[in-house]
Design a protein around this motif. Structure first.
Motif, PDB file in Angstrom:
ATOM      1  N   ILE A 179      -2.878  15.339 -38.146  1.00  0.00           N
ATOM      2  CA  ILE A 179      -2.975  14.085 -39.523  1.00  0.00           C
ATOM      3  C   ILE A 179      -3.448  14.923 -41.209  1.00  0.00           C
ATOM      4  N   MET A 180      -3.770  16.346 -41.319  1.00  0.00           N
ATOM      5  CA  MET A 180      -4.228  16.586 -42.697  1.00  0.00           C
ATOM      6  C   MET A 180      -2.751  16.599 -43.808  1.00  0.00           C
ATOM      7  N   PRO A 181      -1.920  16.434 -43.667  1.00  0.00           N
ATOM      8  CA  PRO A 181      -1.495  16.675 -44.157  1.00  0.00           C
ATOM      9  C   PRO A 181      -0.910  14.926 -44.831  1.00  0.00           C
ATOM     10  N   ARG A 182      -1.287  14.622 -43.999  1.00  0.00           N
ATOM     11  CA  ARG A 182      -0.776  13.413 -43.926  1.00  0.00           C
ATOM     12  C   ARG A 182      -2.068  12.531 -44.986  1.00  0.00           C
ATOM     13  N   GLN A 183      -3.216  13.130 -44.093  1.00  0.00           N
ATOM     14  CA  GLN A 183      -4.282  12.677 -45.263  1.00  0.00           C
ATOM     15  C   GLN A 183      -4.399  12.118 -46.542  1.00  0.00           C
ATOM     16  N   ILE A 184      -4.055  13.783 -46.816  1.00  0.00           N
ATOM     17  CA  ILE A 184      -4.002  14.589 -48.365  1.00  0.00           C
ATOM     18  C   ILE A 184      -2.907  14.437 -49.170  1.00  0.00           C
ATOM     19  N   TYR A 218      -2.050   9.118 -53.649  1.00  0.00           N
ATOM     20  CA  TYR A 218      -1.593   7.927 -53.903  1.00  0.00           C
ATOM     21  C   TYR A 218      -2.131   7.188 -53.955  1.00  0.00           C
ATOM     22  N   GLN A 219      -3.436   6.579 -53.245  1.00  0.00           N
ATOM     23  CA  GLN A 219      -4.492   6.070 -53.066  1.00  0.00           C
ATOM     24  C   GLN A 219      -5.329   6.102 -54.639  1.00  0.00           C
ATOM     25  N   LEU A 220      -5.739   7.391 -55.007  1.00  0.00           N
ATOM     26  CA  LEU A 220      -5.986   7.752 -56.320  1.00  0.00           C
ATOM     27  C   LEU A 220      -5.159   6.446 -57.302  1.00  0.00           C
ATOM     28  N   ASP A 221      -3.783   7.176 -57.349  1.00  0.00           N
ATOM     29  CA  ASP A 221      -2.465   6.419 -58.238  1.00  0.00           C
ATOM     30  C   ASP A 221      -3.040   4.653 -58.014  1.00  0.00           C
ATOM     31  N   GLY A 236       3.300  11.694 -61.642  1.00  0.00           N
ATOM     32  CA  GLY A 236       4.501  12.823 -61.398  1.00  0.00           C
ATOM     33  C   GLY A 236       3.632  13.823 -60.236  1.00  0.00           C
ATOM     34  N   VAL A 237       1.855  13.216 -60.465  1.00  0.00           N
ATOM     35  CA  VAL A 237       1.366  14.838 -60.531  1.00  0.00           C
ATOM     36  C   VAL A 237       1.330  14.415 -58.507  1.00  0.00           C
ATOM     37  N   SER A 238       1.123  12.910 -58.742  1.00  0.00           N
ATOM     38  CA  SER A 238       0.245  12.614 -57.250  1.00  0.00           C
ATOM     39  C   SER A 238       1.939  12.769 -55.831  1.00  0.00           C
ATOM     40  N   GLY A 239       2.983  12.465 -56.476  1.00  0.00           N
ATOM     41  CA  GLY A 239       4.302  12.783 -56.096  1.00  0.00           C
ATOM     42  C   GLY A 239       4.069  14.294 -56.109  1.00  0.00           C
ATOM     43  N   VAL A 274       2.212  16.912 -55.274  1.00  0.00           N
ATOM     44  CA  VAL A 274       0.761  16.747 -54.098  1.00  0.00           C
ATOM     45  C   VAL A 274       1.834  16.562 -53.413  1.00  0.00           C
ATOM     46  N   ARG A 275       2.129  15.568 -52.850  1.00  0.00           N
ATOM     47  CA  ARG A 275       2.417  15.338 -51.201  1.00  0.00           C
ATOM     48  C   ARG A 275       3.986  15.827 -51.073  1.00  0.00           C
ATOM     49  N   LYS A 276       5.182  16.535 -52.206  1.00  0.00           N
ATOM     50  CA  LYS A 276       5.776  17.006 -51.867  1.00  0.00           C
ATOM     51  C   LYS A 276       5.525  18.481 -51.211  1.00  0.00           C
ATOM     52  N   LYS A 277       4.732  19.123 -51.902  1.00  0.00           N
ATOM     53  CA  LYS A 277       4.473  20.470 -51.205  1.00  0.00           C
ATOM     54  C   LYS A 277       3.675  20.229 -50.466  1.00  0.00           C
ATOM     55  N   VAL A 278       2.236  18.993 -49.686  1.00  0.00           N
ATOM     56  CA  VAL A 278       2.067  18.989 -48.619  1.00  0.00           C
ATOM     57  C   VAL A 278       2.258  18.544 -47.500  1.00  0.00           C
ATOM     58  N   TRP A 279       3.657  18.316 -47.845  1.00  0.00           N
ATOM     59  CA  TRP A 279       4.779  17.168 -47.159  1.00  0.00           C
ATOM     60  C   TRP A 279       5.481  18.022 -46.693  1.00  0.00           C
TER      61      TRP A 279
END
Length: 272
Positions: free
Chosen positions: A200-205, A210-213, A262-265, A267-272
């Motif tokens: 679940i680590m990628p999902r958690q990151i 997203y939650q910070l945003d 933009g930043v969170s999007g 990061v999410r693309k890099k993680v997922w």
């Protein structure tokens, strides 16, 4: 479920079926009639004060007229409010995500006993039951005005969102890894650390970003009721009729949210 032939062989796929409210004309038109009836009843019974609304239109035009051009003369005050909002959002995200992990484990029915599962789900439901503004009002009344109320509010808000999605992610993990850990005699804690959390680590990151945003946006809202941040600066500007400064604050909020999105999007693309 049906099978379909392809050039490479046989594949399986789901056949979409019309829901009853589309397939059955009586149900479909009955729902439409019910919806229209409710809309008519709602608009006819709500206490709209059309005279007050018509008086407010010129006032709104005056406010928007006074907002142009935006004033950035008090940039120091603007920066101070934003810095406090970011600190509130960042600390609330850290606390919320940290607390969400054990709550998510409690609320996942495949790794938690039934009583613990029900307790975890109850915590999530309570955390998601109230809008952050309502929670902020309660915390402001309890701990006073300032960033502490904002941090507590957004921490609770984060738990409701992150813990729910993490619990659902835990329920969908590959159970084979957990069975492999159990087969070599691993205890419950080691099973979570080495069999569940890596999955679940990628999902958690991604959820944390997203939650910070989301908390950055919410911090501006809860600040309006006294929970610290740039929302309080915005309300003070409106209270002093400084519409040009208020518009500058709104522009800054929009700019910061665009950057964080933009930043969170990314990061999410890099993680997922």
């Amino acid at each position: 479920m049906t099978t379909r032939g392809t050039a490479s062989g046989i594949t399986s796929g789901r056949v979409w079926k019309k829901p009853p409210f589309i397939a059955n004309p009586w149900v479909r038109y009955g729902l439409i009639a019910l919806t229209l009836t409710y809309l008519f009843w709602a608009f006819s019974t709500l206490p709209f004060d059309w005279e007050r609304i018509s008086e407010g239109l010129p006032r709104a035009a005056k406010i928007f007229g006074g907002a142009f051009p935006p004033s950035f003369e008090r940039a120091e005050l603007l920066w101070k409010g934003f810095k406090e909002s970011f600190q509130i959002a960042f600390l609330a995200t850290l606390l919320g995500v940290f607390l969400s992990i054990p709550i998510a484990v409690m609320a996942a029915k495949n790794v938690a006993p039934k009583p613990i599962y029900l307790l975890g789900r109850a915590i999530i439901i309570i955390s998601r039951s109230f809008h952050p503004v309502i929670v902020a009002i309660l915390f402001v009344a309890a701990v006073g005005f300032g960033p502490v109320a904002g941090i507590l509010t957004l921490t609770l808000y984060s738990i409701g969102f992150v813990a729910k999605l993490l619990a659902e992610e835990i329920e969908e993990i590959d159970w084979g890894q957990v069975e492999a850990m159990r087969s070599v005699g691993a205890g419950y804690l080691k099973m979570l650390i080495y069999g569940v959390f890596p999955q679940i680590m990628p999902r958690q990151i991604g959820l944390s970003m997203y939650q910070l945003d989301s908390n950055l946006r919410a911090s501006a809202v809860v600040g309006i009721v006294g929970a610290g941040g740039i929302g309080g600066t915005l309300m003070n500007a409106f209270g002093r009729y400084d519409y040009d400064f208020a518009f500058a604050i709104l522009l800054m909020i929009i700019g910061i949210i665009l950057i964080s999105e933009g930043v969170s999007g990314w990061v999410r693309k890099k993680v997922w």
